[in-house]
Design an enzyme around this catalytic site. Sequence first.
Site, short mmCIF file in Angstrom:
data_model
loop_
_atom_site.label_atom_id
_atom_site.label_comp_id
_atom_site.label_asym_id
_atom_site.label_seq_id
_atom_site.Cartn_x
_atom_site.Cartn_y
_atom_site.Cartn_z
N ILE A 75 0.84 -1.19 0.00
CA ILE A 75 0.00 0.00 0.00
C ILE A 75 0.88 1.25 0.00
O ILE A 75 0.42 2.33 -0.32
CB ILE A 75 -0.96 0.05 1.21
CG1 ILE A 75 -0.20 0.10 2.53
CG2 ILE A 75 -1.95 -1.10 1.20
CD1 ILE A 75 -1.07 0.67 3.65
N ASP A 76 2.16 1.10 0.36
CA ASP A 76 3.05 2.25 0.53
C ASP A 76 3.61 2.78 -0.78
O ASP A 76 4.17 3.88 -0.81
CB ASP A 76 4.22 1.87 1.44
CG ASP A 76 3.78 1.68 2.87
OD1 ASP A 76 2.73 2.24 3.25
OD2 ASP A 76 4.47 0.96 3.62
N MET B 282 -0.38 6.21 6.61
CA MET B 282 0.68 5.22 6.59
C MET B 282 1.85 5.65 5.71
O MET B 282 1.71 6.54 4.87
CB MET B 282 0.11 3.88 6.16
CG MET B 282 -0.70 3.25 7.30
SD MET B 282 -1.03 1.50 7.05
CE MET B 282 -1.45 1.03 8.74
N GLY B 283 2.98 5.04 5.92
CA GLY B 283 4.20 5.37 5.18
C GLY B 283 5.38 5.48 6.14
O GLY B 283 5.71 6.56 6.59
N ARG B 284 5.98 4.32 6.45
CA ARG B 284 7.05 4.33 7.42
C ARG B 284 8.33 4.94 6.83
O ARG B 284 9.05 5.66 7.49
CB ARG B 284 7.32 2.89 7.87
CG ARG B 284 7.45 2.80 9.37
CD ARG B 284 7.32 1.41 9.89
NE ARG B 284 5.95 1.14 10.30
CZ ARG B 284 5.57 0.07 10.98
NH1 ARG B 284 6.46 -0.86 11.31
NH2 ARG B 284 4.31 -0.10 11.33
N GLU C 129 3.46 8.52 8.75
CA GLU C 129 3.83 8.03 10.10
C GLU C 129 5.34 8.04 10.31
O GLU C 129 5.83 8.19 11.43
CB GLU C 129 3.28 6.62 10.34
CG GLU C 129 3.77 5.61 9.33
CD GLU C 129 3.23 4.18 9.55
OE1 GLU C 129 2.94 3.81 10.70
OE2 GLU C 129 3.12 3.45 8.55
N HIS D 35 -5.00 1.22 10.52
CA HIS D 35 -5.16 0.03 9.70
C HIS D 35 -6.30 0.09 8.70
O HIS D 35 -6.37 -0.73 7.78
CB HIS D 35 -5.37 -1.19 10.60
CG HIS D 35 -4.11 -1.63 11.24
ND1 HIS D 35 -3.62 -1.05 12.38
CD2 HIS D 35 -3.20 -2.57 10.86
CE1 HIS D 35 -2.48 -1.64 12.70
NE2 HIS D 35 -2.20 -2.54 11.81
N GLN E 156 -6.61 1.88 6.42
CA GLN E 156 -6.03 2.12 5.09
C GLN E 156 -5.60 0.84 4.37
O GLN E 156 -5.32 0.86 3.19
CB GLN E 156 -4.78 3.02 5.20
CG GLN E 156 -5.09 4.43 5.66
CD GLN E 156 -3.85 5.14 6.18
OE1 GLN E 156 -3.08 5.70 5.42
NE2 GLN E 156 -3.65 5.09 7.49
N ARG E 157 -5.46 -0.24 5.11
CA ARG E 157 -4.96 -1.44 4.42
C ARG E 157 -5.95 -2.60 4.38
O ARG E 157 -5.57 -3.73 4.05
CB ARG E 157 -3.62 -1.89 4.98
CG ARG E 157 -3.58 -2.17 6.46
CD ARG E 157 -2.31 -2.94 6.88
NE ARG E 157 -1.07 -2.24 6.80
CZ ARG E 157 -0.12 -2.41 5.86
NH1 ARG E 157 -0.30 -3.29 4.92
NH2 ARG E 157 1.00 -1.73 5.90
#
Lengths: 341, 341, 341, 341
Positions: free
Chosen positions: B126-127, B169-171, B222, B272, B274-275
Amino acid sequence: MRIGVLTSGGDCPGLNAVIRSVVHRAVADRGDEVIGFHDGWRGLLECDYRKLDLDAVGGILARGGTILGSSRVQPAHLRDGVERARGHVSDLGLDAIIPIGGEGTLKAANLLSEAGLPIVGVPKTIDNDIASTDVTFGFDTAVGVATDALDRLKTTAESHQRVLIVEVMGRHTGWIALHSGMAAGAHAIVVPERPFDIDELTALVGQRFSAGKKFAIVVVAEGAKPRAGSMEFAQGTRDVYGHERFTGVATQLSIELEHRLGKEARPVILGHVQRGGTPTAYDRVLATRFGWHAVEAAHRGEFGMMTALHGTDIRMVPLAAAVETLKTVPAERYAEAECVL
Amino acid sequence: MRIGVLTSGGDCPGLNAVIRSVVHRAVADRGDEVIGFHDGWRGLLECDYRKLDLDAVGGILARGGTILGSSRVQPAHLRDGVERARGHVSDLGLDAIIPIGGEGTLKAANLLSEAGLPIVGVPKTIDNDIASTDVTFGFDTAVGVATDALDRLKTTAESHQRVLIVEVMGRHTGWIALHSGMAAGAHAIVVPERPFDIDELTALVGQRFSAGKKFAIVVVAEGAKPRAGSMEFAQGTRDVYGHERFTGVATQLSIELEHRLGKEARPVILGHVQRGGTPTAYDRVLATRFGWHAVEAAHRGEFGMMTALHGTDIRMVPLAAAVETLKTVPAERYAEAECVL
Amino acid sequence: MRIGVLTSGGDCPGLNAVIRSVVHRAVADRGDEVIGFHDGWRGLLECDYRKLDLDAVGGILARGGTILGSSRVQPAHLRDGVERARGHVSDLGLDAIIPIGGEGTLKAANLLSEAGLPIVGVPKTIDNDIASTDVTFGFDTAVGVATDALDRLKTTAESHQRVLIVEVMGRHTGWIALHSGMAAGAHAIVVPERPFDIDELTALVGQRFSAGKKFAIVVVAEGAKPRAGSMEFAQGTRDVYGHERFTGVATQLSIELEHRLGKEARPVILGHVQRGGTPTAYDRVLATRFGWHAVEAAHRGEFGMMTALHGTDIRMVPLAAAVETLKTVPAERYAEAECVL
Amino acid sequence: MRIGVLTSGGDCPGLNAVIRSVVHRAVADRGDEVIGFHDGWRGLLECDYRKLDLDAVGGILARGGTILGSSRVQPAHLRDGVERARGHVSDLGLDAIIPIGGEGTLKAANLLSEAGLPIVGVPKTIDNDIASTDVTFGFDTAVGVATDALDRLKTTAESHQRVLIVEVMGRHTGWIALHSGMAAGAHAIVVPERPFDIDELTALVGQRFSAGKKFAIVVVAEGAKPRAGSMEFAQGTRDVYGHERFTGVATQLSIELEHRLGKEARPVILGHVQRGGTPTAYDRVLATRFGWHAVEAAHRGEFGMMTALHGTDIRMVPLAAAVETLKTVPAERYAEAECVL
C-alpha cells in the site's frame, strides 16, 4: 503572465480540480493573473469571462462539474471564429489559453494553435480515448462508479438467477467496459472495437449456465455493435414529436439473450451517473498535476502542446499528434480480460 | 504446469484479486493446477497448502484480506529455510511459485530464485515504495480511504476552527501522504523523505491564519521525522507490561503546533483502515493483470522476475533490481504538491 | 426448537443479515436447530433445504442478495400448496417457520398461518410500502443508492444545463422518490400517490428557468402516472419476439418536458442497482433486530405475527393487519418535500 | 416573520441541511426573513449575523460542517448573557430564534426560553443521547462512517490474525458503539452504560480463539470504563507543555488484552472522521424535516419546544423535558447485540 482557462465538452469529474490547480500555481506561486471563460469556447468567442483568484476556487477540488460551465460551441462553428478568438486574446492581453476538454475541444485548440494563438491544452475524457497520454482524469471515476454499480447488481443477479446486461459509457471505445468489467468480474465484456457475434456471445453466457451457474453479468459499451450479419440491430424510431429515439445496445442484447437462452435477461443502463459527482483521489491528483504542468508549460512558452501522463511523469506532447487518432482497446488488453469470463 | 501461490506480509487490498486471477488464467485458460500455501512462506516451509480450483476463488475479487492467510515468516529466518523450500517444491512437483508480497517477501523470493527455485514475484504494497514498477495494487485503495477521511475532516476543521494533524501510513516513504494530501487539498504535507523543520511548518500553517483562514489540515506520514535539531522528538515509553509504546508523529506535532500557534490542534491517526477492505476498481484491475501476467511469465519460463506496471503495460522486471532500493518521493513530485499549500 | 427460515420475492439488502441473526440467536443463544429452505416457498413446497449452523452464516452480514436464494413461487399457486407445506413442516418436525419477504410473501405467510402453521413473518421491502411497521430494511439502502446517484447527476445537470428526469423504484408508492428527492434536493418529485398534471409539472420546472437557474432534477417513481386527461401516456409495444415492452415514465416525461420547455431533457433509469449490494448500517441493524425478535417470538409461541419497527422498538404485529393495505405517502409528507422545490 | 438561526457545539453532519430547510420553508414558502448568527450563541450575543436568502443556502444540503460556523460559547457564560440576547432579539425585531445544537445548546435554549425569548430548538448530536426524540440527525452518518471502517478492519484482522480494539465516539453513551458494532458484526461491544469487567471481556474474546477463530474485533465507546476494581485505568499524563494527555480506553484495552490473551492486539481510534463530511440520505431527510417543522412551530407560536422524531412523525416536545436526562442504551438493546458476540 495573464492566462485564460476554459472547460468545454461533456461533464467529467476533475474539471474543477484542474481549474483550481491552474489558479493555485499561476496566482499563488507565479504571481500570474487568471481569467476563466464561461461555457467553454463560447466564453472566449463572446468575451464572457470572470477573474479567478484564490477565493474563487476555494472548496471546489472535490466537486464534480465545472464552476466555469461548459458548452459544445466550437470556434470552427463560426465563419470568423478563429479571428474573433484572436481578437479577444489580444484585447484581453492574454499570454496563454488553457482549454480543458476532450477530442473535439483539443481539435479546436490545435486549430487555434496553428493560427498562432498561445495554447496549452489539458485533455479530459471519461472515455479514456485520447491518444498520446496513458490516461486522463475522469476515467478512473467513471470506472469506479460503474464498478460500484456492478458490485451491487451482481448480488441481485445471483440471488434472483438472471442475466443482467449492463450498458456503460463508451461510444467509440470500450475502455470503461473493459476496466469495470475486469474490476467487477463480469462474465462477458462487449466493446465497440470488436463487433460481437450474437451466437458466440450466447454460447459464452450459455456455457456458464451449463456449468451449473445461475446468473451472468454482461458489460457492454454503449457503442458496441453486432458483427455484420450476426444479428438484426433495431433502427431508431421517432417519438411523438418526430425526434429520433434509439433503442440502446443493452436493451437489444437483453431481448435477444433472453430469447436464445430461455433465461430472464434485463438491461441496466448506467448513464450520466458515470460522468458526474466527486472525482476519485486518483483523478484529483492527475487533474491537479495537469493544471500545474499546464501553467509551467505556458511559462516556458511551450504552446501547441497538451499535458500527458507517461508512466508517472507529466510530459508535454503535441496537440496535433494527440488528436490524430482515437486510442482504442488493443487486442492484448482484451485478451487479458477473457480471464474473467 | 503445477503452480504454487502464496501471500506474505502486511494486508493489502487486491491480494485476493491476484490469487483469483492466477487461478483463472492457469486453471481455466491454461489447464494448469494451482495450489495455495497457507500463511505465506510458512505454508511453503511447512508444506501446508490446499488446492485452488475455480470454485475456491469464487466471489473473492472484491474482498479485502487474503483467503490464503499471511504471516511475516521468511525462509531466511530458518537455517535450512532455502533447502526446506527446495525440498517441498520438488516433492510437490511445482513448476513455478508465485509469491505475492512487499519488499521483504520479494527479497526472500529473490534469495530462493538465486538458489534455483522457479519464482515469479508479484509486488504488493500500500506504501508504493517498491522500485521498478510505476505503482502496485493496494496503494490506490489506501489513498482513497485516506482521502475520504480527509474530505470528512476538512468540513469539521473548517466549522470548528481547528488544526488537524492527520497521520497516514508510510514508514519510509511519503507516497500516501503526498497523494491523499494533494487529492484532499491539505495545507501542508510532511513526508519521511524530507525531515521537517518545525519552525518552517509553524510558519506555513501560521500564514494561513494570518491570511484570515480559520483552520488547517496537515497530512503527515507516520515515518516523518523532524530535521536534526529542529524539535525534540519524544522517545518511546514502556507500558505496564514493559512493552515499548511510541507516541506517533501526529500527536507530537499537534502538541507542538497547538503551543506555537495558540490554536486548538488535534491529531487523527487513520491506522489500519487504510490497508483493509474492498479494493478500488483501479487496484482490482492492476491485481488481476499482475496475476494473469505472472502465469504467462511462468509458462515462458521467465523466472527470477516480477510483474511491474510501466505506463499502461505489464512488464517483467528482475527481482534483484526491484529489491535493491526503496522508491521514494522525488523532489519534483513534492514540489508539485506545494501548489496546494 | 427447530426453525425453518426462507427468503422470498425480489432482492433486498439485509436478507442475509436477518438469516444470520436468526441463526445466531437461535443456535448460539437458544440451542435451537435452524434449517434454510432454498428459493423461498419453493424450498418449503419441495422440501429442498439445508442445515444452517454458525459457520454457514459466517461473513454474510454485509453481503447483498440471499444465501438461500429466492423465487416468486407462492403456496397458493399450487392447488395443494398449503397441504404440502403442512406436510413438510410436520415431516421435518418444525416448531416455527420464519419467512422473510414482501407483501406477497407475507400474504402467503398469513394464509399458512390461518391454516394453522407456526409462522413468524419478517417484512422486507425496498419500497417501504408494508403497513404496520415504521419502515423495513432495504429501504434505507435503496434511498442511499438513489441519493448517491442524484448527487452525481446534479453536478452534471448543472454544468451542462439540462433537465434530468431520474426514475427510481416504486411501482405503487413514492417513498424512495420522496426520500431520495428530499435528500438530494430535487426540484420536483413525482409519486404514484398523486398523479401528475403535465402542465403543472412543466410550470414548476419552467419557473426555475425563469428565475435564472440553468438546470433541474426531477425524481419520478417508476409507477407514477399522469392525471387522467393530462397527457397521452404511451402504451407498451411488442418487441421482435412478441413480448410487451413498456416505455418508462422517465422517458416519456423527458420527451414531453424537452418539447414543452425547449430545454435538453434526458431520462436516467436507476434500476436494479437500488436493490442489490451491501446494506447500509441502518439496514443491517434493523435486519439483525428483526431476526433476533423473530426467534424470540417463536419461543413465546407468538405465531401469525410479524416483526415491526415502532419508533425505536421492535414489536410483533398481526400478519393479517399488515397485509391488508399498502402504506402510501401521506399528503403531509409530500407537503414537506415541496420545501425543496 | 423574522427568524434568527444559529448552530452551536461540535460538528454534526446535517447542520447545513437544517439551515437550508429553515430558509427554504421560511423565505420561499412563508415569505419570512431569515438571518443567520455566526459561530453559535456568540453571534447572537455579539449581534454578528448575516441575512440568509435562497442563494445563500444553494448547494449546501449535502455538505458537512456549518456555513454559519459554531462555537462553544453559551449565554450563561456571561453574567449578562440572557439580557444581551434579549436586547439583540428586540433590536433585530426577531419573532423567533432557532438554535440548532446538542445538549448544552438546548439547555441554553431552555434558559433563554424561560427568560421569555421565542425559542424553537432543533436537537443535534452524533451521539444519539438527547432524550424525547427517537434519534437525531448526525447519528446515522457517524454510525455509517464507523461501520465502513469496521468492515475494512475486519478483513485485515482476519488475514493477519489480530485483535483490533476500535474506539468510536460516545463519551457518555454507547449508541454509536452499539449500532456500528451490530452493523459490522463486532465480537464484543463495550459501552459506558455498563462498566466492563476485564476478566469477562478477556474470556469472551478468548472463547473465540478457543473455538478456532483467529481474530476478533472489539468496538469500544470512548467513554467506556472498567468496573470498579476490575482493572487499573491509567491516569492522564502531562505533555511537555504541561497539558494533560489521556491514554484512550482502546489503547489501554489493547495493552491489557494482548497481555492476557497472548495475541497481537492493536487499538484503532476513529476520531473526528465520525462527525464530519457529507450526511447520509437518512440524516439529510431528518434534518430537512426538522428545519421545516421548526419554522411551522414558530408560525404557530409554539415556543420553548424542540423538534423531535417519534416513529415517522415530527412532533414538538418541551425543551425542559428533553434536557433533563441523557438517553442511554437500555439493557434490552444491549442484550440484542449479544447475538453478535
